[in-house]
Design an enzyme around this catalytic site. Sequence first.
Site, PDB file in Angstrom:
ATOM      1  N   HIS A  60       0.841  -1.206   0.000  1.00 40.02           N
ATOM      2  CA  HIS A  60       0.000   0.000   0.000  1.00 40.02           C
ATOM      3  C   HIS A  60       0.874   1.253   0.000  1.00 40.02           C
ATOM      4  CE1 HIS A  60      -3.922   1.994   1.638  1.00 40.02           C
ATOM      5  NE2 HIS A  60      -3.275   2.783   0.818  1.00 40.02           N
ATOM      6  N   LEU A  63       2.577   6.468  -4.882  1.00 41.84           N
ATOM      7  CA  LEU A  63       3.779   6.998  -5.531  1.00 41.84           C
ATOM      8  C   LEU A  63       3.535   8.364  -6.165  1.00 41.84           C
ATOM      9  CD1 LEU A  63       5.345   3.812  -7.182  1.00 41.84           C
ATOM     10  CD2 LEU A  63       6.156   5.074  -5.174  1.00 41.84           C
ATOM     11  N   ARG A  64       2.274   8.771  -6.277  1.00 44.13           N
ATOM     12  CA  ARG A  64       1.870  10.115  -6.722  1.00 44.13           C
ATOM     13  C   ARG A  64       2.112  10.395  -8.204  1.00 44.13           C
ATOM     14  NH1 ARG A  64      -1.445  10.233  -2.757  1.00 44.13           N
ATOM     15  NH2 ARG A  64      -0.720  11.064  -0.780  1.00 44.13           N
ATOM     16  N   ASN A  94      -4.617   6.130  -7.230  1.00 48.12           N
ATOM     17  CA  ASN A  94      -5.276   7.445  -7.165  1.00 48.12           C
ATOM     18  C   ASN A  94      -4.324   8.558  -7.597  1.00 48.12           C
ATOM     19  OD1 ASN A  94      -3.752   7.162  -4.796  1.00 48.12           O
ATOM     20  ND2 ASN A  94      -5.080   8.536  -3.638  1.00 48.12           N
ATOM     21  N   ASP A 152      -8.849   3.271  -3.888  1.00 49.04           N
ATOM     22  CA  ASP A 152      -8.393   3.895  -2.637  1.00 49.04           C
ATOM     23  C   ASP A 152      -8.044   5.357  -2.826  1.00 49.04           C
ATOM     24  OD1 ASP A 152      -7.493   3.980   0.156  1.00 49.04           O
ATOM     25  OD2 ASP A 152      -5.505   4.173  -0.696  1.00 49.04           O
ATOM     26  N   HIS A 232      -5.776  -0.635   5.549  1.00 49.05           N
ATOM     27  CA  HIS A 232      -5.588   0.174   6.773  1.00 49.05           C
ATOM     28  C   HIS A 232      -6.723   0.045   7.802  1.00 49.05           C
ATOM     29  CE1 HIS A 232      -8.077   2.678   4.266  1.00 49.05           C
ATOM     30  NE2 HIS A 232      -7.097   3.262   3.629  1.00 49.05           N
ATOM     31  N   ASP A 305       0.619   2.509   3.774  1.00 47.42           N
ATOM     32  CA  ASP A 305      -0.210   3.606   3.270  1.00 47.42           C
ATOM     33  C   ASP A 305       0.647   4.873   3.134  1.00 47.42           C
ATOM     34  OD1 ASP A 305      -2.277   5.165   2.350  1.00 47.42           O
ATOM     35  OD2 ASP A 305      -3.409   5.192   4.220  1.00 47.42           O
ATOM     36  N   HIS A 309       3.050  14.141   0.932  1.00 42.92           N
ATOM     37  CA  HIS A 309       2.470  15.435   0.564  1.00 42.92           C
ATOM     38  C   HIS A 309       3.545  16.493   0.725  1.00 42.92           C
ATOM     39  CE1 HIS A 309      -1.668  14.048   0.318  1.00 42.92           C
ATOM     40  NE2 HIS A 309      -1.536  13.452   1.486  1.00 42.92           N
TER      41      HIS A 309
END
Lengths: 425, 326
Positions: A60, A63-64, A94, A152, A232, A305, A309
């Site tokens: 989980h 990697l953006r 996502n 997710d 999670h 997870d 950011h």
Amino acid sequence: MSSILIKNGRVIDPSQNMDRMTSVLIQDGRIAGYDVAANGQDTVLDAAGRIVVPGLIDMHVHLREPGREEDETVASGTASALAGGFTSIACIPNTEPPIDTQGTVEFIRHQAAEADNCHVFVVACVSKNREGKELAEIGQLIEAGAVAFSDDGAPVYDSELMRRALEYLLMFDKPILNHAEVVELTSGGVMHEGLVSMVLALPGMPAEAEDVMTGRDISLAEATGGRVHMMHVSSAGSVEMIRRAKKRGVRVTAEATPHHFTLTDECLRTFDSVYKVSPPVRGRPHLEACIAGLVDGTIDVIATDHAPHAVEKKMQELDRAPFGMVGLETALGLVVTHLIKPGHLDWPQALAKLTINPARILGIDKGTLAVGADADVTVIDPDVTWIVNTAEFHSKSSNCPFVGMELTGRAETVIVDGRIKFQRG
Amino acid sequence: MSIVESEVGTLAEAWTKTDLLDLESLSAEEIRLILQTAENLKEATDGCSKKLDLLAGRTMANLFFEDSTRTKTSFSLAARRLGADTVDFSSSGSSLSKGETVIDTAKNIEAMGVDAVVLRHRTPGTPHLLAQNLDTSVLNAGDGPHEHPTQGLLDIMTIREQRGEINGLTVALVGDIAHSRTARSNIWGLKKLGAHVIACGPSTLVSRRWEELGVEVAYNLDEILPRCDVLNLLRIQFERQLMRPFPSVREYALLYAMNGERMARAKKDILIMAPGPINRGVEVTPEVADGPHSVILHQVTNGLAVRMAVLWLVIGAAERGLSKPR
């Protein structure tokens, strides 16, 4: 190709019920044998006092890339994974655009090959454009290499879509990884709903918001025979429902994150958005239930997870700051410090949740040191103590709630496909 | 005046905080110190009308991200009564509407040489976030539903002025406890000074969890009314409620509005307070709001006294070189 001998280590491989002092020979990118003496191998690693394990797997990871390269990229995220001892990660779709086509799956795999750090397995969207309306082209995505499916960031909200997806995936034997959250109950929420949220007057996210959907997912998995993996897990109610469902033979698996077995909602008293995460860190009874679930096997997997950011996004008012925290480079230390040292899990139990268990759920040939397997190996220093310092992180982001904390245990050498990809200086 | 000023001056030395963020983190001693300072300043300014020069040459900035009339005016007047200059920033018409972060906005204001920033913001904890990032003193003028420390202090000052002592009194906070910063600041302040606090309102707006913090929880106003020395009638925060927590305003008023009929069953010397703005006819009827037991306008005057006191104390602490706990 080259050969590596790792000698004098304690080799623990839960996939073979193995825990003994031996040497491991790696040849041509594969595990070639045990109990081998040093005899002209290209590289000999002395692992005295170290634990030698199958390369860790984190199923989980955000990697953006594509879309939010200011937070993380495939290259930086996989470098972060290596530093954390992980040789395989599963990336969550996502992104912007989301991973819902063969092209985006191939893009991720290409970026991972270019980065040449650790293995990246792609989790693709359940629904087209991650909108929760109609099924993505699941068969095509599997053909491109997707190993599991998830929306997710958000749950698969529509119950009919969830049921159809579970049914459709039966013919491919792939799991859905779901984020369980009834969003009407968490609207505007920034933290666990309880005494602390009441005092701070911060909008709450009750445990029931997770439990209601966990119950739904279990029912639908039971009805369809499909495989659902609860991401999670953070609430006592969900742990108990999963425990009972497993006893009935429902094909449900579950993961817990390090932050959910180490932090509570008391952290939010600082109003620091680094603790803002979804599902939220909850009260102590929930934390203890997660540990109990890890201990009795209800929770199969430890996953991070990892949610990077950029600092400017987190340095905002609590309602504006995004959910999530990085986790790849602290996970192993938190497992050793908070699960193994206190005696909740022994090394083989903890390692199973970081190696063979996630490999089996994802259906990937990883997480084992069996002779002939890909030579993904992590050498752990189980006794080293270190202070978490984000300046040393390989991740692009530093939104880590464990800064300044002293942890025990860290990956020292990480081998991927028979090549040493990370060596702590 | 010199005698009073010297007394005030002596008290200020005992104060060590450079921000005022909430009442939860203050000790009973610190709260008493603010109240005593406010009482002295009220006297020294002839009931908050005359000017002193305790803060001459200093500047206070109002940084209001939510609408406010009385709190903003009260802080401005309090600063001017002590000789300080004031400047107002509002969220509309500033660079905030251009996407600047609250920290950057506040740092810019700080760079202009402001001594204290008075912040009102919709999000709990934003004053704490600014305090971590600024050297300038930060005063919380309301962070969403979390705390409104000067409101709590002025309420307590008003009770103390009328009754002399907080310890042993029974004070009921009536209404929308869930969304009320006034309620939270009152609960912490009153409990630290020894009052018995009752949180009374609809069960959707008053959590049973308050009992874990030593607050009595009641749903029936008529049952607790005969025991109360003070009623603080909180405004229903319609704007903060995601889903209306009671069926109708009419039903709320029937259950919780303080009216003449209820007054007849209250203690003869009960104090009626409201943090304002009041919804007449919802929380309180005009006959009660304007009646002999009402101290609502005393609260407004004491707001000035309390704000003079906290501005002087926190700026004084900063000027003595006391640094923030980081």
